[in-house]
Design an enzyme around this catalytic site. Structure first.
Site, mmCIF file in Angstrom:
data_model
loop_
_atom_site.group_PDB
_atom_site.id
_atom_site.type_symbol
_atom_site.label_atom_id
_atom_site.label_comp_id
_atom_site.label_asym_id
_atom_site.label_seq_id
_atom_site.Cartn_x
_atom_site.Cartn_y
_atom_site.Cartn_z
ATOM 1 N N CYS A 122 0.806 1.964 -5.695
ATOM 2 C CA CYS A 122 -0.091 2.733 -6.659
ATOM 3 C C CYS A 122 0.489 4.161 -6.852
ATOM 4 O O CYS A 122 1.176 4.739 -6.025
ATOM 5 C CB CYS A 122 -1.447 2.799 -6.225
ATOM 6 S SG CYS A 122 -1.638 3.578 -4.512
ATOM 7 N N HIS A 166 0.719 -1.235 -0.082
ATOM 8 C CA HIS A 166 0.045 -0.067 0.130
ATOM 9 C C HIS A 166 0.693 1.421 -0.054
ATOM 10 O O HIS A 166 1.917 1.386 0.817
ATOM 11 C CB HIS A 166 -0.953 -0.004 1.337
ATOM 12 C CG HIS A 166 -1.988 -0.687 1.178
ATOM 13 N ND1 HIS A 166 -3.242 -0.536 0.421
ATOM 14 C CD2 HIS A 166 -2.440 -2.039 1.733
ATOM 15 C CE1 HIS A 166 -4.050 -1.413 0.242
ATOM 16 N NE2 HIS A 166 -3.788 -2.160 1.205
ATOM 17 N N ARG A 180 0.910 2.750 -11.579
ATOM 18 C CA ARG A 180 1.399 2.112 -10.548
ATOM 19 C C ARG A 180 2.844 2.594 -10.572
ATOM 20 O O ARG A 180 3.489 2.976 -11.784
ATOM 21 C CB ARG A 180 1.623 0.533 -10.978
ATOM 22 C CG ARG A 180 0.103 0.006 -10.990
ATOM 23 C CD ARG A 180 -0.224 -0.179 -9.636
ATOM 24 N NE ARG A 180 -1.641 -0.727 -9.610
ATOM 25 C CZ ARG A 180 -2.737 0.015 -9.803
ATOM 26 N NH1 ARG A 180 -2.729 1.308 -9.744
ATOM 27 N NH2 ARG A 180 -3.899 -0.725 -9.960
#
Lengths: 53, 230
Positions: free
Chosen positions: B198, B129, B207
């Protein structure tokens, strides 16, 4: 809506305030424990992979 | 008329509170939860490794050493390694779990199932994340070629060195986790590592990728690798 709840709570004003605080806490708990964890993956912050598995 | 106005305003207040609570949840609460969960995962790994080490000494046979922890298959959703990236902070360490499902990535970094095992020939690809759930890869754009990415599986330290990145691409670009990723500049099979997250920070349109090669390995008995010493 809130007035209706307030009128239907039992006891005097102090008891009503206590019960409504508990109600608010219960709602927040349900939201944080069940509703938000369900809603959060629908937002884009979770897409970190390149193949979207 | 008054009833309508009152109901509408109550609805507005309710929706507003819901939104504020949700922002608090995403910004703050997922981080609190994820930090606890990641610490638990790392504790579990340490327990597991000390058990394996104790078992190995008790057995003492060459068969136990030959079997080693490296041949144990990765179990989906379970941690198997710890990653250290000094550039992201000296105390930055995160568990690496098998698989990249939503639930797995809430507990740590996720190893793409189907890519190479840690330290093996091929591409060991890991996703994490950027934001929410402890923000593990928040400072991803600060990674530079030459930076160390250190991993341990309990028996060996693996030091990877970043060669290229951060490279921005589109989400459908699955080539970046190929055994020899084409745009990485690598031309021959080797022991590579790919990190993905991301971009932009709160979005999902792109990305960010970095590629690294295995620079050195050493057994845990030899102590921490140089990249992690202060």
């Amino acid at each position: 809506m809130y007035g209706w709840i307030w009128r239907h709570l039992p006891g005097n004003a102090w008891v009503k305030a206590l019960v409504s605080t508990l109600l608010v806490l219960a709602v927040v708990y349900v939201l944080f424990q069940y509703v938000f964890p369900w809603a959060e993956p629908l937002l884009p912050f979770n897409d970190v992979t390149v193949d979207n598995q | 008329m008054r009833v309508i106005v009152r109901t509408v305003s109550e609805l507005c207040v309710t929706v507003g509170s819901l939104i504020v609570l949700f922002v608090v949840y995403v910004l703050f609460w997922t981080g609190v939860r994820a930090d606890t969960v990641m610490r638990d995962q790392i504790d579990e790994l340490h327990r597991q490794w000390s058990r394996t080490a104790a078992g190995g000494h008790a057995a003492g046979g060459p068969s136990a050493a030959a079997a080693g922890p490296r041949t144990v298959p990765y179990v989906s959703g379970r941690p198997f390694a710890i990653m250290y990236i000094p550039r992201l902070g000296f105390t930055w360490n995160k568990p690496v779990l098998q698989g990249t499902e939503t639930g797995t990535l809430k507990k740590g970094l996720g190893h793409y199932a189907g890519t190479a095992r840690l330290g093996q020939t091929g591409n060991f690809a890991v996703a994490g994340h950027r934001r929410t759930y402890g923000d593990p890869f928040k400072d991803f754009p600060r990674l530079r070629p030459g930076d160390a990415v250190v991993l341990t599986d309990g028996s060996t330290w693996f030091t990877y060195r970043i060669d290229k990145g951060p490279y921005k691409t589109v989400p459908a670009d699955v080539e970046v986790i190929d055994p020899v990723p084409r745009k990485s500049g690598y031309t021959r099979p080797g022991r590579y590592l790919t990190l993905t997250t991301c971009d932009p920070e709160w979005g999902h349109s792109h990305r960010l990728i970095v590629w690294a090669h295995l620079d050195s390995t050493q057994p845990v008995e030899a102590g921490k690798p140089r990249a992690l010493r202060r």
